[in-house]
Scaffold this motif. Structure first.
Motif, mmCIF file in Angstrom:
data_model
loop_
_atom_site.group_PDB
_atom_site.id
_atom_site.type_symbol
_atom_site.label_atom_id
_atom_site.label_comp_id
_atom_site.label_asym_id
_atom_site.label_seq_id
_atom_site.Cartn_x
_atom_site.Cartn_y
_atom_site.Cartn_z
ATOM 1 N N HIS A 1 34.502 79.254 -7.138
ATOM 2 C CA HIS A 1 34.647 80.358 -6.187
ATOM 3 C C HIS A 1 33.260 80.907 -5.865
ATOM 4 C CE1 HIS A 1 35.657 84.340 -4.614
ATOM 5 N NE2 HIS A 1 36.907 83.933 -4.469
ATOM 6 N N GLN A 2 33.044 81.254 -4.593
ATOM 7 C CA GLN A 2 31.712 81.682 -4.175
ATOM 8 C C GLN A 2 31.196 82.881 -4.969
ATOM 9 O OE1 GLN A 2 34.268 80.825 -2.211
ATOM 10 N NE2 GLN A 2 33.623 80.247 -0.148
ATOM 11 N N ARG A 3 32.080 83.849 -5.229
ATOM 12 C CA ARG A 3 31.633 85.072 -5.919
ATOM 13 C C ARG A 3 31.993 85.067 -7.400
ATOM 14 N NH1 ARG A 3 34.306 86.754 -1.580
ATOM 15 N NH2 ARG A 3 36.024 87.560 -2.851
ATOM 16 N N ASN A 4 33.185 84.585 -7.727
ATOM 17 C CA ASN A 4 33.693 84.740 -9.084
ATOM 18 C C ASN A 4 33.581 83.481 -9.942
ATOM 19 O OD1 ASN A 4 34.546 87.328 -8.232
ATOM 20 N ND2 ASN A 4 36.467 86.487 -7.461
ATOM 21 N N GLY A 5 33.042 82.413 -9.385
ATOM 22 C CA GLY A 5 32.950 81.165 -10.119
ATOM 23 C C GLY A 5 31.756 81.100 -11.047
ATOM 24 N N VAL A 6 31.491 79.905 -11.546
ATOM 25 C CA VAL A 6 30.375 79.705 -12.458
ATOM 26 C C VAL A 6 29.065 80.064 -11.753
ATOM 27 C CG1 VAL A 6 30.179 77.257 -11.813
ATOM 28 C CG2 VAL A 6 29.272 78.042 -14.005
ATOM 29 N N LYS A 7 28.174 80.749 -12.474
ATOM 30 C CA LYS A 7 26.928 81.253 -11.901
ATOM 31 C C LYS A 7 25.776 80.268 -12.112
ATOM 32 C CE LYS A 7 29.146 85.109 -11.094
ATOM 33 N NZ LYS A 7 29.643 85.416 -9.730
ATOM 34 N N ILE A 8 24.840 80.311 -11.194
ATOM 35 C CA ILE A 8 23.671 79.445 -11.293
ATOM 36 C C ILE A 8 22.834 79.807 -12.515
ATOM 37 C CG2 ILE A 8 22.306 80.940 -9.799
ATOM 38 C CD1 ILE A 8 22.042 77.092 -10.171
ATOM 39 N N ASP A 9 22.971 81.038 -13.014
ATOM 40 C CA ASP A 9 22.213 81.454 -14.197
ATOM 41 C C ASP A 9 22.542 80.599 -15.412
ATOM 42 O OD1 ASP A 9 21.071 83.421 -12.692
ATOM 43 O OD2 ASP A 9 22.382 85.036 -13.393
ATOM 44 N N GLU A 10 23.712 79.968 -15.412
ATOM 45 C CA GLU A 10 24.062 79.086 -16.525
ATOM 46 C C GLU A 10 23.302 77.772 -16.459
ATOM 47 O OE1 GLU A 10 28.125 78.599 -17.682
ATOM 48 O OE2 GLU A 10 28.769 80.339 -16.506
ATOM 49 N N PHE A 11 22.703 77.498 -15.306
ATOM 50 C CA PHE A 11 21.947 76.255 -15.105
ATOM 51 C C PHE A 11 20.573 76.604 -14.513
ATOM 52 C CE2 PHE A 11 26.453 75.459 -14.750
ATOM 53 C CZ PHE A 11 26.656 74.331 -15.522
ATOM 54 N N PRO A 12 19.736 77.320 -15.278
ATOM 55 C CA PRO A 12 18.461 77.813 -14.736
ATOM 56 C C PRO A 12 17.550 76.719 -14.205
ATOM 57 C CG PRO A 12 18.534 78.007 -17.141
ATOM 58 C CD PRO A 12 19.919 77.681 -16.696
ATOM 59 N N HIS A 13 17.648 75.518 -14.752
ATOM 60 C CA HIS A 13 16.779 74.430 -14.304
ATOM 61 C C HIS A 13 17.166 73.921 -12.919
ATOM 62 C CE1 HIS A 13 20.269 72.492 -16.075
ATOM 63 N NE2 HIS A 13 19.939 71.357 -15.474
#
Length: 261
Positions: A25-37
């Motif tokens: 989901h665009q807002r509530n889904g997995v965040k890019i912060d979990e994949f900083p690289h």
């Protein structure tokens, strides 16, 4: 508006299924912060899709692999990511697709407008006692039918992308899955477990069966599907009769558009 939440909740009641809900989901889904690289690889060109859509295929695979390590399924809308992305993930990870659709486009659209107005999108959300007493709102016919046209466009796009994997698609029609009494509804979901190669609730261990059964029965409760009942919907939509009449005429002229194929 196809009952997809309830479908995922009933499936998730099975102890062998971990549903991740709307991970993309665009807002509530997995965040890019979990994949900083991967942050530098994310561009704005993917709007309005989830950030995963802007990654290179191998990077998308990396993210999906991580998600599948946490869950063995998740819910996804065609507006979250492109249909081609969905198809590629299905092929690469050999997924089974449970495609939820609603045969009655009028009720699907009406459900959407009422849910958006009330800001209540799920059957389990508590309805305030004064909901039925709120002032009815009017739906713009142009807006209503534009929504249906966009829905059909998205439906054709998804089905076209999934055609190479048609043997992996389980079609769940709202009208079929959520009709009849609770026992009939549960039986249809038990058949899905058969297709997925998982034991039916009756075959679960004595410790697992009661909780799984209780959760599933909660989400297949026939009392939940009331939002688009004509008497109920007309309380919310002041020009309900006009929209319904226009829809009948539109359907007569547009039958060819409504086919999944």
């Amino acid at each position: 508006r196809t009952g997809s939440n309830n479908v995922s909740y009933v499936l998730g009641a099975h102890p062998q299924i971990e549903v991740g809900n709307e991970l993309l989901h665009q807002r509530n889904g997995v965040k890019i912060d979990e994949f900083p690289h991967l942050k530098e690889s994310v561009t704005s060109s993917s709007d309005p899709y989830h950030w995963i859509a802007s990654l290179q295929p191998q990077q998308q695979t990396e993210v999906c692999r991580t998600l599948f390590e946490r869950f063995n399924g998740f819910k996804i809308h065609s507006q979250h990511v492109p249909a081609e992305f969905i198809a590629r993930v299905v092929g690469e990870f050999e997924c089974t697709v449970i495609l939820t659709v609603r045969r009655n486009l009028f009720e699907q659209a009406m459900s959407n407008f009422i849910a958006a107005r009330n800001m209540k999108w799920h059957a389990d959300e508590k309805r305030e006692s004064d909901d039925d007493n709120s002032d009815p709102f009017e739906i713009s016919p142009a807006h209503f039918f534009n929504w249906i046209e966009l829905l059909l466009e998205a439906r054709r796009s998804v089905w076209s992308a999934l055609k190479p994997y048609a043997d992996r698609v389980i079609l769940c029609e709202y009208e079929s899955m959520f009709s009849g009494d609770a026992a009939r509804r549960l039986m249809r979901f038990q058949i899905i477990f058969d297709v997925l190669g998982m034991p039916r609730f009756g075959k679960l261990s004595d410790s697992e069966r009661p909780e799984a059964f209780q959760k599933a029965m909660h989400f297949i409760d026939p009392q939940k599907q009331k939002m688009t009942d004509p008497d109920y919907a007309a309380r919310f939509v002041s020009n309900y009769a006009e929209i319904a009449q226009r829809y009948d005429r539109w359907l007569m002229r547009s039958y060819g558009k409504t086919s999944l194929a």
